[in-house]
Design a protein around this motif. Sequence first.
Motif, PDB file in Angstrom:
ATOM      1  N   LEU A  50     -19.514   1.657  36.042  1.00 58.05           N
ATOM      2  CA  LEU A  50     -20.979   1.678  36.032  1.00 58.05           C
ATOM      3  C   LEU A  50     -21.522   2.967  36.650  1.00 58.05           C
ATOM      4  O   LEU A  50     -22.467   3.563  36.123  1.00 58.05           O
ATOM      5  CB  LEU A  50     -21.523   0.458  36.778  1.00 58.05           C
ATOM      6  N   VAL A  51     -20.920   3.413  37.758  1.00 55.74           N
ATOM      7  CA  VAL A  51     -21.388   4.645  38.398  1.00 55.74           C
ATOM      8  C   VAL A  51     -21.200   5.833  37.460  1.00 55.74           C
ATOM      9  O   VAL A  51     -22.078   6.706  37.372  1.00 55.74           O
ATOM     10  CB  VAL A  51     -20.670   4.899  39.740  1.00 55.74           C
ATOM     11  N   ALA A  52     -20.084   5.869  36.755  1.00 49.58           N
ATOM     12  CA  ALA A  52     -19.848   6.960  35.803  1.00 49.58           C
ATOM     13  C   ALA A  52     -20.950   6.962  34.736  1.00 49.58           C
ATOM     14  O   ALA A  52     -21.443   8.028  34.346  1.00 49.58           O
ATOM     15  CB  ALA A  52     -18.471   6.817  35.168  1.00 49.58           C
ATOM     16  N   ARG A  53     -21.339   5.779  34.307  1.00 49.15           N
ATOM     17  CA  ARG A  53     -22.406   5.699  33.312  1.00 49.15           C
ATOM     18  C   ARG A  53     -23.756   6.095  33.906  1.00 49.15           C
ATOM     19  O   ARG A  53     -24.576   6.732  33.242  1.00 49.15           O
ATOM     20  CB  ARG A  53     -22.457   4.289  32.721  1.00 49.15           C
ATOM     21  N   VAL A  54     -23.999   5.721  35.163  1.00 49.03           N
ATOM     22  CA  VAL A  54     -25.248   6.114  35.833  1.00 49.03           C
ATOM     23  C   VAL A  54     -25.306   7.640  35.926  1.00 49.03           C
ATOM     24  O   VAL A  54     -26.365   8.242  35.699  1.00 49.03           O
ATOM     25  CB  VAL A  54     -25.369   5.464  37.226  1.00 49.03           C
ATOM     26  N   ALA A  55     -24.181   8.266  36.243  1.00 50.02           N
ATOM     27  CA  ALA A  55     -24.134   9.734  36.339  1.00 50.02           C
ATOM     28  C   ALA A  55     -24.506  10.385  35.011  1.00 50.02           C
ATOM     29  O   ALA A  55     -24.989  11.517  34.992  1.00 50.02           O
ATOM     30  CB  ALA A  55     -22.743  10.182  36.781  1.00 50.02           C
ATOM     31  N   GLN A  56     -24.323   9.662  33.901  1.00 52.11           N
ATOM     32  CA  GLN A  56     -24.697  10.168  32.581  1.00 52.11           C
ATOM     33  C   GLN A  56     -26.129   9.775  32.207  1.00 52.11           C
ATOM     34  O   GLN A  56     -26.562  10.023  31.089  1.00 52.11           O
ATOM     35  CB  GLN A  56     -23.723   9.614  31.526  1.00 52.11           C
ATOM     36  N   GLY A  57     -26.837   9.104  33.141  1.00 52.39           N
ATOM     37  CA  GLY A  57     -28.231   8.742  32.886  1.00 52.39           C
ATOM     38  C   GLY A  57     -28.441   7.373  32.270  1.00 52.39           C
ATOM     39  O   GLY A  57     -29.523   7.084  31.755  1.00 52.39           O
ATOM     40  N   ASP A  58     -27.447   6.500  32.356  1.00 55.77           N
ATOM     41  CA  ASP A  58     -27.535   5.158  31.761  1.00 55.77           C
ATOM     42  C   ASP A  58     -28.334   4.229  32.678  1.00 55.77           C
ATOM     43  O   ASP A  58     -27.835   3.767  33.711  1.00 55.77           O
ATOM     44  CB  ASP A  58     -26.121   4.616  31.531  1.00 55.77           C
ATOM     45  N   ALA A  59     -29.567   3.950  32.296  1.00 52.50           N
ATOM     46  CA  ALA A  59     -30.452   3.107  33.105  1.00 52.50           C
ATOM     47  C   ALA A  59     -29.969   1.658  33.162  1.00 52.50           C
ATOM     48  O   ALA A  59     -30.173   0.982  34.175  1.00 52.50           O
ATOM     49  CB  ALA A  59     -31.871   3.167  32.554  1.00 52.50           C
ATOM     50  N   ASP A  60     -29.343   1.167  32.092  1.00 59.11           N
ATOM     51  CA  ASP A  60     -28.833  -0.206  32.101  1.00 59.11           C
ATOM     52  C   ASP A  60     -27.723  -0.361  33.137  1.00 59.11           C
ATOM     53  O   ASP A  60     -27.674  -1.359  33.871  1.00 59.11           O
ATOM     54  CB  ASP A  60     -28.308  -0.603  30.720  1.00 59.11           C
ATOM     55  N   ALA A  61     -26.832   0.613  33.216  1.00 59.51           N
ATOM     56  CA  ALA A  61     -25.753   0.566  34.209  1.00 59.51           C
ATOM     57  C   ALA A  61     -26.340   0.626  35.615  1.00 59.51           C
ATOM     58  O   ALA A  61     -25.881  -0.082  36.522  1.00 59.51           O
ATOM     59  CB  ALA A  61     -24.774   1.715  33.983  1.00 59.51           C
ATOM     60  N   PHE A  62     -27.359   1.452  35.798  1.00 61.66           N
ATOM     61  CA  PHE A  62     -28.023   1.541  37.097  1.00 61.66           C
ATOM     62  C   PHE A  62     -28.608   0.190  37.492  1.00 61.66           C
ATOM     63  O   PHE A  62     -28.472  -0.253  38.629  1.00 61.66           O
ATOM     64  CB  PHE A  62     -29.117   2.610  37.069  1.00 61.66           C
ATOM     65  N   GLU A  63     -29.255  -0.456  36.547  1.00 60.76           N
ATOM     66  CA  GLU A  63     -29.873  -1.752  36.829  1.00 60.76           C
ATOM     67  C   GLU A  63     -28.826  -2.780  37.250  1.00 60.76           C
ATOM     68  O   GLU A  63     -29.042  -3.555  38.182  1.00 60.76           O
ATOM     69  CB  GLU A  63     -30.642  -2.246  35.599  1.00 60.76           C
ATOM     70  N   VAL A  64     -27.678  -2.779  36.575  1.00 63.32           N
ATOM     71  CA  VAL A  64     -26.602  -3.712  36.941  1.00 63.32           C
ATOM     72  C   VAL A  64     -26.132  -3.435  38.368  1.00 63.32           C
ATOM     73  O   VAL A  64     -25.974  -4.347  39.181  1.00 63.32           O
ATOM     74  CB  VAL A  64     -25.422  -3.627  35.942  1.00 63.32           C
TER      75      VAL A  64
END
Length: 184
Positions: A10-24
Amino acid sequence: MGEREDDDELVARVAQGDADAFEVLADRHADRVFALSRRILGNDADAEDAAQEVFVRLWTRADRYRPGRARFTTWLYRVTTNTCLNMRRGTVEAPMPDSPPEQAAPDGDPETAAEAALQRERLTKAIDGLPANQRTAVSLSLQREFSNREAAAAMTISVKALEALLVRARRSLRAALAGARDGG
């Protein structure tokens, strides 16, 4: 996105700007970040501000997390601890946490319940009186998922330094509680 997706992914996805991963991640860890902030800062308003700042930092600095060096929660709690300590440096000394959670007396006796509440109040006051670094060490060690190594990493100190803080904090707490019990 799988419900059991791990924090590192999830953090890797957040680093790419993924708001859904951030929300999780935020949903998964918000309560613990707030609780730790509350223990360090001593009140809900400051804890909310700190938790908000922690999640802003997660969103903007997720690329700084390095899987394999520490668990994500250790990294997140280090960010939380540093955020809280920075907030404290800019303000007057804040009181420590609310009392530990209320627990009913085992036999339902009101006198026993009153004594337990008095003991919790004494403990809270004793923790309030600890220096900030000892109070932080105690707060982190109360997080059941923290080993001494992880708590030390969150405070960016050595394990030996953390253990020394905990020894001094326990000694101070024992003395304060003994004095309170003796009417001192």
